[in-house]
Write an enzyme that holds these catalytic residues in place. Sequence first.
Site, PDB file in Angstrom:
ATOM      1  N   ASP A   1       0.819  -1.121   0.064  1.00 21.29           N
ATOM      2  CA  ASP A   1      -0.072   0.130   0.032  1.00 21.29           C
ATOM      3  C   ASP A   1       0.871   1.262   0.040  1.00 21.29           C
ATOM      4  O   ASP A   1       2.017   1.306   0.249  1.00 21.29           O
ATOM      5  CB  ASP A   1      -0.887   0.018   1.310  1.00 21.29           C
ATOM      6  CG  ASP A   1      -0.453  -0.541   2.418  1.00 21.29           C
ATOM      7  OD1 ASP A   1       0.938  -0.616   2.565  1.00 21.29           O
ATOM      8  OD2 ASP A   1      -1.361  -1.015   3.197  1.00 21.29           O
TER       9      ASP A   1
ATOM     10  N   ASN B   1      -7.491  -2.763  14.169  1.00 21.39           N
ATOM     11  CA  ASN B   1      -8.869  -3.079  13.823  1.00 21.39           C
ATOM     12  C   ASN B   1      -9.019  -4.648  13.152  1.00 21.39           C
ATOM     13  O   ASN B   1     -10.000  -4.602  12.472  1.00 21.39           O
ATOM     14  CB  ASN B   1      -9.296  -2.162  13.244  1.00 21.39           C
ATOM     15  CG  ASN B   1      -8.745  -1.660  11.797  1.00 21.39           C
ATOM     16  OD1 ASN B   1      -7.718  -2.327  11.478  1.00 21.39           O
ATOM     17  ND2 ASN B   1      -9.171  -0.626  11.194  1.00 21.39           N
TER      18      ASN B   1
ATOM     19  N   HIS C   1      -7.122  -5.051  10.271  1.00 21.72           N
ATOM     20  CA  HIS C   1      -7.014  -4.772   8.966  1.00 21.72           C
ATOM     21  C   HIS C   1      -5.714  -5.378   8.370  1.00 21.72           C
ATOM     22  O   HIS C   1      -4.712  -5.796   9.183  1.00 21.72           O
ATOM     23  CB  HIS C   1      -7.069  -3.352   8.388  1.00 21.72           C
ATOM     24  CG  HIS C   1      -5.853  -2.435   8.926  1.00 21.72           C
ATOM     25  ND1 HIS C   1      -5.823  -1.183   8.921  1.00 21.72           N
ATOM     26  CD2 HIS C   1      -4.660  -2.616   8.989  1.00 21.72           C
ATOM     27  CE1 HIS C   1      -4.800  -0.405   9.275  1.00 21.72           C
ATOM     28  NE2 HIS C   1      -3.789  -1.601   9.259  1.00 21.72           N
TER      29      HIS C   1
ATOM     30  N   GLU D   1      -9.903  -2.272   5.429  1.00 22.63           N
ATOM     31  CA  GLU D   1     -10.350  -1.801   6.735  1.00 22.63           C
ATOM     32  C   GLU D   1     -11.516  -2.782   6.917  1.00 22.63           C
ATOM     33  O   GLU D   1     -12.230  -3.378   5.981  1.00 22.63           O
ATOM     34  CB  GLU D   1     -10.723  -0.412   6.859  1.00 22.63           C
ATOM     35  CG  GLU D   1      -9.534   0.672   6.423  1.00 22.63           C
ATOM     36  CD  GLU D   1      -8.752   0.718   7.692  1.00 22.63           C
ATOM     37  OE1 GLU D   1      -8.570  -0.200   8.434  1.00 22.63           O
ATOM     38  OE2 GLU D   1      -7.944   1.867   7.551  1.00 22.63           O
TER      39      GLU D   1
END
Length: 264
Positions: free
Chosen positions: A67, A138, A140, A145
């Site tokens: 990313d 979280n 990811h 996400e």
Amino acid sequence: MRILIKDNYRDVSVEAASMVTTTLRQKPGAVLGLATGSTPLGLYEELVRIHRGEGLDFSDVTTFNLDEYLGLTGEHPQSYRSFMDENLFNHINIRKERTHVPDGSLPAGDAEEMCLEFEAAIRRTGGIDLQVLGIGGNGHIAFNEPGSSTSSRTRLVALDERTIKDNARFYSSEDEVPRFALSMGIGTILEAREILLLATGEQKAQAVAAAVEGPVTNQVPSSALQLHPRVTVILDEAAASLLQNASRYRFIQKAEKQVGVQLF
Ligand code: F6R
């Protein structure tokens, strides 16, 4: 999934480096998928050490990063391109033209075309042999996400509130953290032949337990890794602290050593 629980961050990094090294010794022209963030820093340090001390050769290696933030040029100090150059690429004999990080400097309108080309470039190399991943608090993976589709491809994504907060530590204020990123999709990641997920520290314990032992759900993007046949998860004690089956993973880890095979 193969779950390895190590005593500390250094042992996690050494084990991960040994897996990458094995891949490169078996296939000198391997294609690696790479992650940024704090977690793989020890792995990259160890790879640089093995390159310098034992001649680990990267001259035929190709890499694809997961990313990049939208709006940052490769020269920006917080860009993932700079991160990779500084922490790995500048210290090994890799050919820079074989290192791929999504281009965050393009206008958002050009993102779709760039992402298609990124995927095409992965296919042209024959696909990713070993994909290194970290995990977000979280759950990811890359910047997929909660809510991301299991079949998602490389695309423009909006970052989650928690990710923005978590990443604010690299910026002078939370307002400066980019809100958008280009990210490999979960579908893209699942096409890698082998996957290595690293997680350390108690702030990852909940996400790790959900990813490894919870149901496969798009609320925990990393749980999709349960659908892949060759995933190794390397954890330190803190990141493994909420796993219900930790003693079984430790038992299997010992059994692996006794029989000399990997048990997925
Ligand atoms: C980075 C990436 C992210 C990180 C994750 C964990 O390329 O794709 O998913 O792996 O946010 O980050 P750290 O390691 O900084 O806790």
